[in-house]
Design an enzyme around this catalytic site. Structure first.
Site, PDB file in Angstrom:
ATOM      1  N   GLY A  46       5.051  -7.047 -10.228  1.00  0.00           N
ATOM      2  CA  GLY A  46       4.727  -5.688 -10.621  1.00  0.00           C
ATOM      3  C   GLY A  46       4.235  -4.908  -9.421  1.00  0.00           C
ATOM      4  CD  GLN A  51       0.027  -2.357  -6.193  1.00  0.00           C
ATOM      5  OE1 GLN A  51       0.793  -2.379  -7.148  1.00  0.00           O
ATOM      6  NE2 GLN A  51      -0.386  -3.457  -5.586  1.00  0.00           N
ATOM      7  CB  CYS A  95      -3.561  -7.499  -6.618  1.00  0.00           C
ATOM      8  SG  CYS A  95      -3.089  -5.785  -6.398  1.00  0.00           S
ATOM      9  CG  LEU A  96       2.250  -7.599  -4.377  1.00  0.00           C
ATOM     10  CD1 LEU A  96       3.534  -6.799  -4.538  1.00  0.00           C
ATOM     11  CD2 LEU A  96       2.546  -8.929  -3.692  1.00  0.00           C
ATOM     12  CG  HIS A 137      -2.701  -6.279 -12.190  1.00  0.00           C
ATOM     13  ND1 HIS A 137      -3.501  -7.245 -11.623  1.00  0.00           N
ATOM     14  CD2 HIS A 137      -2.164  -5.601 -11.158  1.00  0.00           C
ATOM     15  CE1 HIS A 137      -3.457  -7.135 -10.309  1.00  0.00           C
ATOM     16  NE2 HIS A 137      -2.656  -6.146  -9.986  1.00  0.00           N
ATOM     17  CD  GLU A 138       1.421  -3.925 -11.376  1.00  0.00           C
ATOM     18  OE1 GLU A 138       1.171  -2.996 -10.586  1.00  0.00           O
ATOM     19  OE2 GLU A 138       1.387  -5.123 -11.038  1.00  0.00           O
ATOM     20  CG  HIS A 141      -2.616  -1.067  -9.135  1.00  0.00           C
ATOM     21  ND1 HIS A 141      -3.462  -1.265  -8.071  1.00  0.00           N
ATOM     22  CD2 HIS A 141      -2.004  -2.258  -9.343  1.00  0.00           C
ATOM     23  CE1 HIS A 141      -3.378  -2.532  -7.668  1.00  0.00           C
ATOM     24  NE2 HIS A 141      -2.498  -3.160  -8.433  1.00  0.00           N
TER      25      HIS A 141
END
Ligand code: NI
Length: 189
Positions: A46, A51, A95-96, A137-138, A141
């Protein structure tokens, strides 16, 4: 398509509250394609527009995808919202934008997602487990929230200390700034 730079904690741009997408333009379509390319390249399951430095409510996910099974089933979500939420579950998240760190986070087990696709068609999904975790989670963001914010202060501070130390080591190991450390392992979501 292009691979985009993924911003990393503690970049302040990750903290902005994103604006709704008013109209799906060619620019938005291109951004969604680039976000998918970036997500698969990292790899991740995701990625949210903030991000990659765009404070707009746009998210891409592919919760079925693994490196071994290259079959891609991407979903692009424009202005996604979560309605309802049932049960609780604990998932080990990464997380990236929060490299080299995973932690257990408690989330709703089942959620209903409402969004629009790039084609303007409504998307409604009732999901549970990993996909429910990924959506939560996304969408966090989009409101400037990272999964580390959902940890106890103690665990969160551990990460901040680790990150500071890592930065010092990076400076020592890569004094010219020309090289990057190896990519982190698969991070979910
Ligand atoms: Ni993330």
């Amino acid at each position: 398509m292009a691979i985009l730079e993924v911003l990393q904690f503690p970049d302040p741009r990750l903290r902005r509250v994103s604006e709704p997408v008013r109209e799906v333009t060619d620019e938005i379509r291109r951004l969604a394609e680039d976000m998918l390319e970036t997500m698969y390249d990292e790899p991740g399951i995701g990625l949210a527009a903030p991000q990659v430095g765009h404070a707009i409510r746009l998210v891409v996910v592919d919760t079925d995808w693994t490196e071994e099974d290259a079959d891609r089933k991407p979903t692009v979500l424009v202005n996604p919202e979560i309605r309802g939420g049932e049960g609780r579950l604990v998932w080990t998240e990464g997380c990236l934008s929060v490299p080299d760190f995973t932690a257990d986070v408690e989330r709703a087990e089942r959620v209903e997602l409402h969004a629009t696709g790039l084609d303007g068609e409504p998307i409604v999904e009732s999901v549970e487990g990993l996909r429910a975790v990924c959506f939560q989670h996304e969408l966090d963001h989009l409101d400037g929230v990272l999964f580390v914010d959902r940890l106890s202060l103690l665990k969160r501070n551990l990460y901040v200390q680790k990150r500071k130390k890592l930065h010092r080591n990076e400076e020592l190991a890569w004094p010219t700034g020309g090289e990057r450390p190896p990519a982190p392992p698969v991070q979910r979501p």
